[in-house]
Design a protein around this motif. Sequence first.
Motif, PDB file in Angstrom:
ATOM      1  N   HIS A 197     -22.643 -87.010 -14.397  1.00 18.82           N
ATOM      2  CA  HIS A 197     -22.801 -85.556 -14.528  1.00 18.82           C
ATOM      3  C   HIS A 197     -21.621 -84.916 -15.258  1.00 18.82           C
ATOM      4  CE1 HIS A 197     -26.043 -84.669 -11.271  1.00 18.82           C
ATOM      5  NE2 HIS A 197     -26.335 -85.732 -12.004  1.00 18.82           N
ATOM      6  N   GLN A 198     -20.516 -85.632 -15.367  1.00 18.20           N
ATOM      7  CA  GLN A 198     -19.335 -85.114 -16.066  1.00 18.20           C
ATOM      8  C   GLN A 198     -19.296 -85.563 -17.527  1.00 18.20           C
ATOM      9  OE1 GLN A 198     -15.917 -86.406 -13.805  1.00 18.20           O
ATOM     10  NE2 GLN A 198     -16.875 -85.811 -11.888  1.00 18.20           N
ATOM     11  N   GLU A 199     -20.251 -86.367 -17.936  1.00 17.43           N
ATOM     12  CA  GLU A 199     -20.206 -86.988 -19.258  1.00 17.43           C
ATOM     13  C   GLU A 199     -21.219 -86.342 -20.209  1.00 17.43           C
ATOM     14  OE1 GLU A 199     -18.666 -91.305 -17.613  1.00 17.43           O
ATOM     15  OE2 GLU A 199     -20.798 -91.045 -18.002  1.00 17.43           O
ATOM     16  N   ASP A 200     -20.821 -86.282 -21.486  1.00 22.85           N
ATOM     17  CA  ASP A 200     -21.611 -85.576 -22.496  1.00 22.85           C
ATOM     18  C   ASP A 200     -23.049 -86.058 -22.682  1.00 22.85           C
ATOM     19  OD1 ASP A 200     -19.439 -83.948 -22.938  1.00 22.85           O
ATOM     20  OD2 ASP A 200     -18.845 -84.915 -24.826  1.00 22.85           O
ATOM     21  N   PRO A 201     -23.335 -87.358 -22.700  1.00 19.17           N
ATOM     22  CA  PRO A 201     -24.727 -87.752 -22.980  1.00 19.17           C
ATOM     23  C   PRO A 201     -25.735 -87.148 -21.994  1.00 19.17           C
ATOM     24  CG  PRO A 201     -23.285 -89.636 -23.276  1.00 19.17           C
ATOM     25  CD  PRO A 201     -22.449 -88.535 -22.664  1.00 19.17           C
ATOM     26  N   TRP A 202     -25.429 -87.177 -20.703  1.00 25.45           N
ATOM     27  CA  TRP A 202     -26.341 -86.591 -19.713  1.00 25.45           C
ATOM     28  C   TRP A 202     -26.347 -85.073 -19.836  1.00 25.45           C
ATOM     29  CZ3 TRP A 202     -25.704 -83.353 -15.410  1.00 25.45           C
ATOM     30  CH2 TRP A 202     -26.830 -83.259 -14.568  1.00 25.45           C
ATOM     31  N   ARG A 203     -25.175 -84.478 -19.979  1.00 23.74           N
ATOM     32  CA  ARG A 203     -25.077 -83.017 -20.079  1.00 23.74           C
ATOM     33  C   ARG A 203     -25.800 -82.494 -21.308  1.00 23.74           C
ATOM     34  NH1 ARG A 203     -18.931 -81.672 -18.485  1.00 23.74           N
ATOM     35  NH2 ARG A 203     -19.680 -79.594 -18.952  1.00 23.74           N
ATOM     36  N   ASN A 204     -25.642 -83.173 -22.433  1.00 24.72           N
ATOM     37  CA  ASN A 204     -26.332 -82.746 -23.654  1.00 24.72           C
ATOM     38  C   ASN A 204     -27.844 -82.824 -23.494  1.00 24.72           C
ATOM     39  OD1 ASN A 204     -23.834 -82.369 -24.827  1.00 24.72           O
ATOM     40  ND2 ASN A 204     -23.918 -84.231 -26.064  1.00 24.72           N
ATOM     41  N   ALA A 205     -28.327 -83.896 -22.879  1.00 23.56           N
ATOM     42  CA  ALA A 205     -29.774 -84.058 -22.683  1.00 23.56           C
ATOM     43  C   ALA A 205     -30.312 -83.012 -21.714  1.00 23.56           C
ATOM     44  CB  ALA A 205     -30.090 -85.468 -22.186  1.00 23.56           C
ATOM     45  N   ARG A 206     -29.537 -82.652 -20.713  1.00 25.61           N
ATOM     46  CA  ARG A 206     -29.961 -81.619 -19.751  1.00 25.61           C
ATOM     47  C   ARG A 206     -30.026 -80.242 -20.402  1.00 25.61           C
ATOM     48  NH1 ARG A 206     -32.517 -82.473 -15.176  1.00 25.61           N
ATOM     49  NH2 ARG A 206     -31.632 -80.586 -14.289  1.00 25.61           N
ATOM     50  N   GLY A 207     -29.169 -80.015 -21.394  1.00 28.03           N
ATOM     51  CA  GLY A 207     -29.187 -78.738 -22.107  1.00 28.03           C
ATOM     52  C   GLY A 207     -29.014 -77.562 -21.166  1.00 28.03           C
ATOM     53  N   ASP A 208     -29.936 -76.608 -21.248  1.00 26.31           N
ATOM     54  CA  ASP A 208     -29.879 -75.393 -20.428  1.00 26.31           C
ATOM     55  C   ASP A 208     -30.634 -75.527 -19.109  1.00 26.31           C
ATOM     56  OD1 ASP A 208     -28.368 -74.109 -22.368  1.00 26.31           O
ATOM     57  OD2 ASP A 208     -30.142 -73.325 -23.405  1.00 26.31           O
ATOM     58  N   ALA A 209     -31.075 -76.732 -18.779  1.00 30.90           N
ATOM     59  CA  ALA A 209     -31.824 -76.922 -17.532  1.00 30.90           C
ATOM     60  C   ALA A 209     -30.939 -76.559 -16.343  1.00 30.90           C
ATOM     61  CB  ALA A 209     -32.303 -78.365 -17.404  1.00 30.90           C
ATOM     62  N   LYS A 210     -31.543 -75.945 -15.365  1.00 32.81           N
ATOM     63  CA  LYS A 210     -30.815 -75.615 -14.131  1.00 32.81           C
ATOM     64  C   LYS A 210     -30.569 -76.911 -13.350  1.00 32.81           C
ATOM     65  CE  LYS A 210     -32.502 -70.898 -13.661  1.00 32.81           C
ATOM     66  NZ  LYS A 210     -33.229 -70.769 -14.899  1.00 32.81           N
ATOM     67  N   PRO A 211     -29.585 -76.915 -12.443  1.00 34.91           N
ATOM     68  CA  PRO A 211     -29.219 -78.153 -11.742  1.00 34.91           C
ATOM     69  C   PRO A 211     -30.385 -78.892 -11.080  1.00 34.91           C
ATOM     70  CG  PRO A 211     -27.569 -76.496 -11.341  1.00 34.91           C
ATOM     71  CD  PRO A 211     -28.682 -75.816 -12.099  1.00 34.91           C
ATOM     72  N   LEU A 212     -31.362 -78.181 -10.555  1.00 39.30           N
ATOM     73  CA  LEU A 212     -32.465 -78.854  -9.861  1.00 39.30           C
ATOM     74  C   LEU A 212     -33.759 -78.886 -10.673  1.00 39.30           C
ATOM     75  CD1 LEU A 212     -31.839 -77.562  -6.222  1.00 39.30           C
ATOM     76  CD2 LEU A 212     -31.130 -79.721  -7.271  1.00 39.30           C
TER      77      LEU A 212
END
Length: 157
Positions: free
Chosen positions: A120-135
């Motif tokens: 969750h702290q790393e760019d690949p997952w964060r970039n793919a999540r984009g603007d999605a809310k945490p849940l």
Amino acid sequence: MNNLTNINQVAEWFINNCNDVTPKKLQKLLYYAYAWGLVFFNEDSNDLKAKLFDANFEAWVHGPVNRSIYAKYANYGYNEITNLEEKNDSITNEDVLDLLEQIKEVYGGFNGNELERLTHQEDPWRNARGDAKPLDSISVYLSDVDMFNYYGSKLKD
């Protein structure tokens, strides 16, 4: 595309060679093996043909997940995966075994929740999540290029 093995063989290797492998921990070990494999088996992000295995990881709420592996081991829930039908020693490629041993050494001591927090702290997952809310439930794939660039940059740190 040059796949060096398949995701099921790697999953079985982790289950047989790491301690306390739950479905969540397995997902993260597979993800890290795949991502670091992109870095070690390819020269640059424009030509990512050599892959540990042919698979995609989706940016789920709890981190990167491969849907087929999720389905295969979901019945274990939060419990350790045990009782594999047979011990599979079918991975013989020395480069692959070296990579898997390194992933085990670096990430194998963490539990699934700790690995989730790490992704969750790393760019690949964060970039793919984009603007999605945490849940928010989404099924966006993590980018191979993002993985290659992010983890490749860690070698230079």
